[in-house]
Motif scaffolding. Structure first.
Motif, PDB file in Angstrom:
ATOM      1  N   ASN A  86      40.089 -37.503   6.542  1.00  0.00           N
ATOM      2  CA  ASN A  86      40.955 -36.563   5.808  1.00  0.00           C
ATOM      3  C   ASN A  86      42.036 -35.897   6.655  1.00  0.00           C
ATOM      4  N   GLU A  87      42.464 -36.531   7.732  1.00  0.00           N
ATOM      5  CA  GLU A  87      43.519 -35.969   8.580  1.00  0.00           C
ATOM      6  C   GLU A  87      44.880 -36.491   8.136  1.00  0.00           C
ATOM      7  N   ASP A  88      45.885 -35.618   8.186  1.00  0.00           N
ATOM      8  CA  ASP A  88      47.254 -36.050   7.893  1.00  0.00           C
ATOM      9  C   ASP A  88      48.035 -36.280   9.182  1.00  0.00           C
ATOM     10  N   ARG A  89      47.398 -36.049  10.313  1.00  0.00           N
ATOM     11  CA  ARG A  89      47.969 -36.336  11.632  1.00  0.00           C
ATOM     12  C   ARG A  89      46.798 -36.603  12.568  1.00  0.00           C
ATOM     13  N   GLN A  90      47.071 -37.088  13.733  1.00  0.00           N
ATOM     14  CA  GLN A  90      45.992 -37.452  14.643  1.00  0.00           C
ATOM     15  C   GLN A  90      45.636 -36.289  15.567  1.00  0.00           C
ATOM     16  N   ASN A  91      44.804 -35.402  15.075  1.00  0.00           N
ATOM     17  CA  ASN A  91      44.397 -34.244  15.859  1.00  0.00           C
ATOM     18  C   ASN A  91      43.267 -34.599  16.821  1.00  0.00           C
ATOM     19  N   ILE A  92      43.324 -34.011  17.997  1.00  0.00           N
ATOM     20  CA  ILE A  92      42.214 -34.043  18.941  1.00  0.00           C
ATOM     21  C   ILE A  92      41.607 -32.648  18.886  1.00  0.00           C
ATOM     22  N   ALA A  93      40.304 -32.575  18.574  1.00  0.00           N
ATOM     23  CA  ALA A  93      39.665 -31.271  18.357  1.00  0.00           C
ATOM     24  C   ALA A  93      38.699 -30.920  19.476  1.00  0.00           C
TER      25      ALA A  93
ATOM     26  N   MET B 289      24.154 -25.172   2.215  1.00  0.00           N
ATOM     27  CA  MET B 289      25.610 -25.217   2.369  1.00  0.00           C
ATOM     28  C   MET B 289      26.232 -25.926   1.171  1.00  0.00           C
ATOM     29  N   PRO B 290      27.548 -25.798   1.009  1.00  0.00           N
ATOM     30  CA  PRO B 290      28.214 -26.557  -0.048  1.00  0.00           C
ATOM     31  C   PRO B 290      27.999 -28.067   0.174  1.00  0.00           C
ATOM     32  N   PRO B 291      28.148 -28.866  -0.884  1.00  0.00           N
ATOM     33  CA  PRO B 291      27.988 -30.309  -0.723  1.00  0.00           C
ATOM     34  C   PRO B 291      29.100 -30.909   0.153  1.00  0.00           C
ATOM     35  N   GLU B 292      28.818 -32.040   0.750  1.00  0.00           N
ATOM     36  CA  GLU B 292      29.757 -32.691   1.669  1.00  0.00           C
ATOM     37  C   GLU B 292      31.147 -32.873   1.067  1.00  0.00           C
ATOM     38  N   LYS B 293      31.226 -33.196  -0.219  1.00  0.00           N
ATOM     39  CA  LYS B 293      32.516 -33.443  -0.870  1.00  0.00           C
ATOM     40  C   LYS B 293      33.407 -32.190  -0.903  1.00  0.00           C
ATOM     41  N   ASP B 294      32.808 -31.013  -0.721  1.00  0.00           N
ATOM     42  CA  ASP B 294      33.552 -29.753  -0.751  1.00  0.00           C
ATOM     43  C   ASP B 294      34.017 -29.288   0.626  1.00  0.00           C
ATOM     44  N   PHE B 295      33.847 -30.143   1.648  1.00  0.00           N
ATOM     45  CA  PHE B 295      34.257 -29.798   3.005  1.00  0.00           C
ATOM     46  C   PHE B 295      35.586 -30.438   3.363  1.00  0.00           C
ATOM     47  N   ALA B 296      36.372 -29.717   4.141  1.00  0.00           N
ATOM     48  CA  ALA B 296      37.628 -30.230   4.681  1.00  0.00           C
ATOM     49  C   ALA B 296      37.346 -31.132   5.884  1.00  0.00           C
ATOM     50  N   PHE B 297      38.243 -32.066   6.078  1.00  0.00           N
ATOM     51  CA  PHE B 297      38.233 -32.921   7.262  1.00  0.00           C
ATOM     52  C   PHE B 297      36.849 -33.531   7.491  1.00  0.00           C
ATOM     53  N   ASP B 298      36.412 -33.546   8.736  1.00  0.00           N
ATOM     54  CA  ASP B 298      35.090 -34.065   9.092  1.00  0.00           C
ATOM     55  C   ASP B 298      34.136 -32.932   9.459  1.00  0.00           C
ATOM     56  N   HIS B 299      34.393 -31.751   8.936  1.00  0.00           N
ATOM     57  CA  HIS B 299      33.618 -30.583   9.339  1.00  0.00           C
ATOM     58  C   HIS B 299      32.154 -30.648   8.914  1.00  0.00           C
TER      59      HIS B 299
END
Length: 138
Positions: free
Chosen positions: A83-90, A119-129
């Motif tokens: 789900n990234e719109d750019r190649q972030n290094i975290a 916790m909320p279900p996986e589908k409700d999470f942003a990115f790979d969090h």
């Protein structure tokens, strides 16, 4: 970004904040990438700023919490992160924090402590969090 043709990668920090068996999650504001989804706090590293300092700043900006301790958990550099719109290094940090969380910077729609077993279900999470949290909990 040169019309999305630049070869640069971005550096971001993400922050796992735990308190007993609870994790602090923020719901991203609708106007942001992955808006309306739950995430761990985080954001871009500013010029002239260390990653650790950026983690503390982002935590304060998004939650109004002050950190007690900061420890690097991992670095994620997969150029095909979910789900990234750019190649972030975290750079992902584990932080102990104090105070009452309060969204204040316009990037947070909601902020809550969640029991790690509810916790909320996986589908409700942003990115790979969701995956990052699961890896941390294991």
């Amino acid at each position: 970004e040169n019309g999305h043709k630049a070869n640069l990668r971005h550096i971001v920090v993400d922050v796992i904040v735990m308190n007993n068996n609870q994790i602090l999650l923020v719901k991203r504001a609708r106007q942001l990438s992955n808006g309306g989804k739950w995430a761990i706090s985080g954001g871009f590293v500013d010029r002239g700023e260390t990653c650790q300092r950026a983690a503390l700043r982002e935590l304060k900006e998004e939650t109004n919490l002050d950190a007690k301790s900061v420890k690097l958990f991992k670095i994620t550099d997969d150029p095909n992160r979910k789900n990234e719109d750019r190649q972030n290094i975290a750079f992902i940090y584990i932080i102990k924090a104090s105070g009452t969380p309060k969204g204040q910077d316009g990037e947070v729609e909601d902020i809550k402590w969640f029991d790690i077993k509810n916790m909320p279900p996986e589908k409700d999470f942003a990115f790979d969090h969701f995956e990052i949290i699961q890896e941390y909990l294991s």
